[in-house]
Design an enzyme around this catalytic site. Sequence first.
Site, PDB file in Angstrom:
ATOM      1  N   SER A  33      -0.101   0.135  -7.752  1.00  0.00           N
ATOM      2  CA  SER A  33      -0.864  -0.032  -6.895  1.00  0.00           C
ATOM      3  C   SER A  33      -1.440  -1.295  -6.755  1.00  0.00           C
ATOM      4  O   SER A  33      -1.130  -2.463  -7.373  1.00  0.00           O
ATOM      5  CB  SER A  33      -2.278   0.485  -7.971  1.00  0.00           C
ATOM      6  N   GLY A  34      -1.785  -1.391  -5.468  1.00  0.00           N
ATOM      7  CA  GLY A  34      -2.610  -2.633  -4.601  1.00  0.00           C
ATOM      8  C   GLY A  34      -0.973  -3.579  -4.153  1.00  0.00           C
ATOM      9  O   GLY A  34      -0.870  -4.683  -2.975  1.00  0.00           O
TER      10      GLY A  34
ATOM     11  N   ASP B  99      -9.241   2.338  -0.110  1.00  0.00           N
ATOM     12  CA  ASP B  99      -8.436   2.138  -1.339  1.00  0.00           C
ATOM     13  C   ASP B  99      -8.591   0.385  -0.959  1.00  0.00           C
ATOM     14  O   ASP B  99      -7.231   0.317  -1.220  1.00  0.00           O
ATOM     15  CB  ASP B  99      -8.265   3.203  -1.949  1.00  0.00           C
TER      16      ASP B  99
ATOM     17  N   HIS C 157      -8.821   0.120  -6.427  1.00  0.00           N
ATOM     18  CA  HIS C 157      -8.959   0.924  -7.479  1.00  0.00           C
ATOM     19  C   HIS C 157      -8.372  -0.074  -9.086  1.00  0.00           C
ATOM     20  O   HIS C 157      -8.701   0.149  -9.730  1.00  0.00           O
ATOM     21  CB  HIS C 157      -8.060   2.263  -7.351  1.00  0.00           C
TER      22      HIS C 157
END
Length: 282
Positions: free
Chosen positions: A233-234, A136, A83
């Site tokens: 994120s990530g 994801d 994402h």
Amino acid sequence: MHRHTLGALSTTFTLGTAAALLPAVSPPAVRADSVVIGGHPVRLADSPWMVALSSRDRFGATRSGQFCGGAVVARTTVLTAAHCLGTQTLGVPLDDVQDLKVIAGREDLTTGTGQEIPVREVTVDPSYDSGTNAADVAALTLSSALPESSVLPTAPEGDSAYQAGTQATVYGWGDTTGAMELSSGLRAAEVQVLPDSACEAAYPGGTAGTYLAGTMLCAGDAEGGRDACQGDSGGPLVAREHLIGLVSWGSGCGRAGRPGVYTRISAVLADSDTPGGDTPGR
């Protein structure tokens, strides 16, 4: 509610399975776009596999253009959340981003230390579902190699690092308070891997999101207060010196009863004879 190079960059969707995201030789509803809540400063020298995703064109020069995190799993491969590379995060289609880079060796994002490596190719897991956040994960191929000492081993299916109750650490440069107070320095927070039953109870569906044990795991603190957040994120979730998850999504940041949800690394690992799930080049 996600937690949250591109030069001549291509997005490929040629892989048949999520496992193929790792080097061939090697064995999601609410996103977490933030910084580590309830965490503490850490030294990058102790976590050299932690990298920042950067685009100054999209996110400005402050904090080196950082917008997501990632983990080095091979000398030229970084895993991050799919994402992070979508239009919702970037504001434009991935192909329109002309300066996507991975920043390695830069503990304080306001400095010029370390190196900025252009991303040569992006491979998004073809099973990724932006609606549910399933699978994801994306692999970034770097234009130049990092040292072997920067590679973080990955934990395969069945590894004890995934067991409920295991202590783990999440890393990031994201929001430290839940009020978009982004950090310039790398931070980490200790959390606990939770049983799937607890995660399913926290996210049974609806507006809070749906926990899917096949491609997700969750971790947090029963009382809340420690979690990933916007800008993280990530980034990696590490347990027993192995990568077990990537920051993916959650409901708020550090809320009791709303643990952070991570991409389950064992779900994207290729079958391999590599001992302990270590990525070649380690």
